[in-house]
Design an enzyme around this catalytic site. Structure first.
Site, PDB file in Angstrom:
ATOM      1  N   CYS A  63      -1.141   4.128  10.829  1.00 38.84           N
ATOM      2  CA  CYS A  63      -0.992   5.448  11.451  1.00 38.84           C
ATOM      3  C   CYS A  63      -2.211   5.685  12.338  1.00 38.84           C
ATOM      4  O   CYS A  63      -2.959   6.644  12.172  1.00 38.84           O
ATOM      5  CB  CYS A  63      -0.850   6.542  10.398  1.00 38.84           C
TER       6      CYS A  63
ATOM      7  N   ASP B 103       1.397  -1.038   4.924  1.00 39.80           N
ATOM      8  CA  ASP B 103       1.042   0.240   5.561  1.00 39.80           C
ATOM      9  C   ASP B 103      -0.445   0.437   5.295  1.00 39.80           C
ATOM     10  O   ASP B 103      -0.840   1.124   4.360  1.00 39.80           O
ATOM     11  CB  ASP B 103       1.889   1.367   4.982  1.00 39.80           C
TER      12      ASP B 103
ATOM     13  N   GLU C  90       0.159   0.246  -5.513  1.00 39.17           N
ATOM     14  CA  GLU C  90      -0.827   1.220  -5.029  1.00 39.17           C
ATOM     15  C   GLU C  90      -2.087   1.090  -5.872  1.00 39.17           C
ATOM     16  O   GLU C  90      -2.016   1.072  -7.102  1.00 39.17           O
ATOM     17  CB  GLU C  90      -0.262   2.636  -5.099  1.00 39.17           C
TER      18      GLU C  90
ATOM     19  N   CYS D 186       0.877  -1.183   0.000  1.00 36.10           N
ATOM     20  CA  CYS D 186       0.000   0.000   0.000  1.00 36.10           C
ATOM     21  C   CYS D 186       0.907   1.223   0.000  1.00 36.10           C
ATOM     22  O   CYS D 186       1.012   1.935   0.994  1.00 36.10           O
ATOM     23  CB  CYS D 186      -0.927   0.002   1.213  1.00 36.10           C
TER      24      CYS D 186
ATOM     25  N   GLY E 252       1.228   4.259  -1.539  1.00 36.81           N
ATOM     26  CA  GLY E 252       0.948   5.678  -1.628  1.00 36.81           C
ATOM     27  C   GLY E 252       0.955   6.361  -0.268  1.00 36.81           C
ATOM     28  O   GLY E 252       0.530   5.752   0.727  1.00 36.81           O
ATOM     29  N   PRO E 253       1.456   7.618  -0.198  1.00 38.39           N
ATOM     30  CA  PRO E 253       1.975   8.437  -1.297  1.00 38.39           C
ATOM     31  C   PRO E 253       3.456   8.240  -1.614  1.00 38.39           C
ATOM     32  O   PRO E 253       3.989   8.928  -2.463  1.00 38.39           O
ATOM     33  CB  PRO E 253       1.718   9.856  -0.801  1.00 38.39           C
TER      34      PRO E 253
ATOM     35  N   GLY F 249       6.374   7.776   0.790  1.00 44.26           N
ATOM     36  CA  GLY F 249       7.473   8.081   1.706  1.00 44.26           C
ATOM     37  C   GLY F 249       8.229   6.841   2.152  1.00 44.26           C
ATOM     38  O   GLY F 249       9.464   6.783   2.079  1.00 44.26           O
ATOM     39  N   LYS F 250       7.501   5.841   2.636  1.00 43.04           N
ATOM     40  CA  LYS F 250       8.154   4.609   3.080  1.00 43.04           C
ATOM     41  C   LYS F 250       8.772   3.874   1.898  1.00 43.04           C
ATOM     42  O   LYS F 250       9.829   3.252   2.027  1.00 43.04           O
ATOM     43  CB  LYS F 250       7.156   3.725   3.815  1.00 43.04           C
TER      44      LYS F 250
END
Length: 476
Positions: free
Chosen positions: A414, A361, A317, A292, A294-295, A297-298
């Protein structure tokens, strides 16, 4: 803490709501703050995405940009408290107030109750803006309500309106710290905070949510270093060896960010990906998957890490627009070590058992990022969990299918909500006999007070990061 700003007054022609005028509008800071608040309220816009665009389009910089930012985020963070005050000051229910008028009342309340703006200036500037947006008749209503708000300061209003702390500690904190009641309850449960103790740690968390967060940057492995960011004015992050904090200013002005060698990313987001990369695996360690992405960073961090090992990352994504963001984030990663595809990871196009490391994520309520996206606390409801939790379980199951025996899966949200975190992991493991739960905190030895049983849970009030959750699982 109050913020000191002047009340600018400039003369120009009236511009239509939601659009930039050809001439500089009168009081541009308050106008752009209103437009963002209205968009957040009526079309679920995100302030952190829309505000920078409008500031740039309208050429608003310096003190005006600072005022617009404080008005926007300050109003969103304390919206619950302000709504309680405003509800006591209108002759009818606040729910009946026009959608065009409500952002004006909230902005006015923020200036009166939380900013160092003289009351007469706060009222007159808001009423003047109201005349140009909603007309003279409704501007008189705004004037009448805000004058009632001036009767007390914020502490005085909350002492009258908030439930008694001893008999209803959750309700008290919900009003005084501007969070929905169900969110306060969920945080207290995740923290293991006892009602009998007065929910003291929960209050520390809620206080942290209403403070302005720092801008944290990621130096992409192989493309930049923390030293490079420090040379541009940043400060090395507290925990992450790839992170740096920008004390002030626009990160988009940094050369490394413009070149795509560094990106904005919370430190906890960096650390959960780093922990996944640290788990020892026997055999090859060349094929990584971000399910997963997007966007991005990871994915940018993982692409650099796997590239240093001579391997490659597949970043999936489901939304094409977000997949484009991922592609830009990993662009020119070390050794061209990433491939981005548009795919639904619950119905994956890849074969089972072929990846050495898999990151999930998962889509979640986002309750761990309320410092950065304060409007999320007013959008999410308990009903959202009924939609998200089955998806989270499905994604974790597919991740365990995708990883090879001996490989490792990182499950990340998150959100600290127990239903989205350990609840998902426990339910999935109960239905499988091919995976073991690892001690995730063992792979982040530099971070204190992060262990939650065998899981990792970051907290804003403890670590200065988003409330990121991590579970690590090994395929048997």
């Amino acid at each position: 803490m109050t913020q000191r700003f002047s009340s600018p007054y400039r003369t120009t022609r009236r511009s239509p709501r939601g659009s930039a005028s050809r001439t500089r509008p009168r009081d541009p800071a308050r106008r752009v703050a209103y437009d963002v608040l209205y968009a957040v309220q009526t079309r679920d816009a995100y302030a952190n995405l829309l505000l920078p665009v409008l500031l740039r389009e309208r050429g608003i910089t310096g003190r005006d940009a600072g005022l617009a930012t404080e008005l926007t985020y300050g109003t969103l963070r304390l919206q619950g408290s302000y709504d309680a005050v405003l509800d006591a000051c209108v002759d009818r229910s606040l729910r009946s107030v026009d959608t065009e008028v409500l952002p004006l009342l909230r902005m006015g309340a923020h200036q009166l109750l939380s900013m160092d703006v003289p009351p007469h200036a706060a009222v007159s500037s808001t009423v003047d803006l109201a005349r140009r947006i909603v007309g003279h008749h409704r501007a008189r209503f705004v004037n009448a309500v805000l004058r009632k708000v001036t009767a007390r300061d914020l502490t005085g209003w909350l002492s009258v309106l908030a439930p008694d702390r001893k008999t209803d500690p959750v309700g008290h904190l919900a009003i005084t710290h501007s969070h929905p009641r169900w969110v306060v309850q969920a945080f207290a449960e995740a923290l293991g905070d006892e009602t009998s103790s007065g929910l003291k740690e929960t209050e520390r968390l809620l206080t942290a949510h209403n403070e302005r967060p720092r801008v944290t940057l990621l130096a992409k492995p192989g493309r930049a270093t923390v030293t490079d960011l420090v040379d541009e004015g940043a400060v090395a992050a507290r925990y992450s060896p790839y992170g740096a904090v920008l004390p002030e200013g626009d990160p988009g002005m940094l050369r490394l960010v413009r070149q795509g060698r560094a990106v904005v990313q919370d430190e906890a987001s960096q650390l959960v990906a780093l922990a996944l990369s640290r788990v020892p695996v026997s055999g090859p360690d060349q094929q990584w998957l971000d399910m997963c992405a997007g966007p991005g960073g990871k994915a940018a961090l993982m692409a650099g890490l796997v590239g240093e090992r001579g391997g490659r990352l597949l970043a999936a994504e489901v939304q094409p627009a977000r997949a484009g963001l991922v592609a830009r984030a990993v662009h020119r990663s070390l050794g061209n070590s990433a491939r981005v595809i548009v795919a639904d990871s619950t119905q994956p196009p890849w074969r089972d058992g072929i990846f050495d490391r898999v990151l999930v994520d998962a889509p979640c309520t986002g309750l761990g990022a309320l410092r950065r996206r304060p409007e999320s606390r007013w959008r999410r409801t308990p009903e959202n969990l009924a939609e998200l939790v089955p998806l989270q379980r499905a994604l974790l199951n597919r991740a365990l299918d995708a990883v090879r025996p001996g490989g490792v899966v990182g499950y990340v949200t998150c959100s600290p909500h127990l239903a989205e975190t350990r609840g998902v992991v426990t339910d999935v493991l109960a239905g499988r006999d091919d995976a073991d739960l690892l001690n995730a905190a063992r792979h982040l030895p530099e971070v204190p007070d992060v262990a939650a049983d065998r899981f990792v849970q970051f907290w804003p009030h403890r670590h200065g990061t988003d409330a990121m959750f991590l579970a690590l699982l090994r395929k048997r």
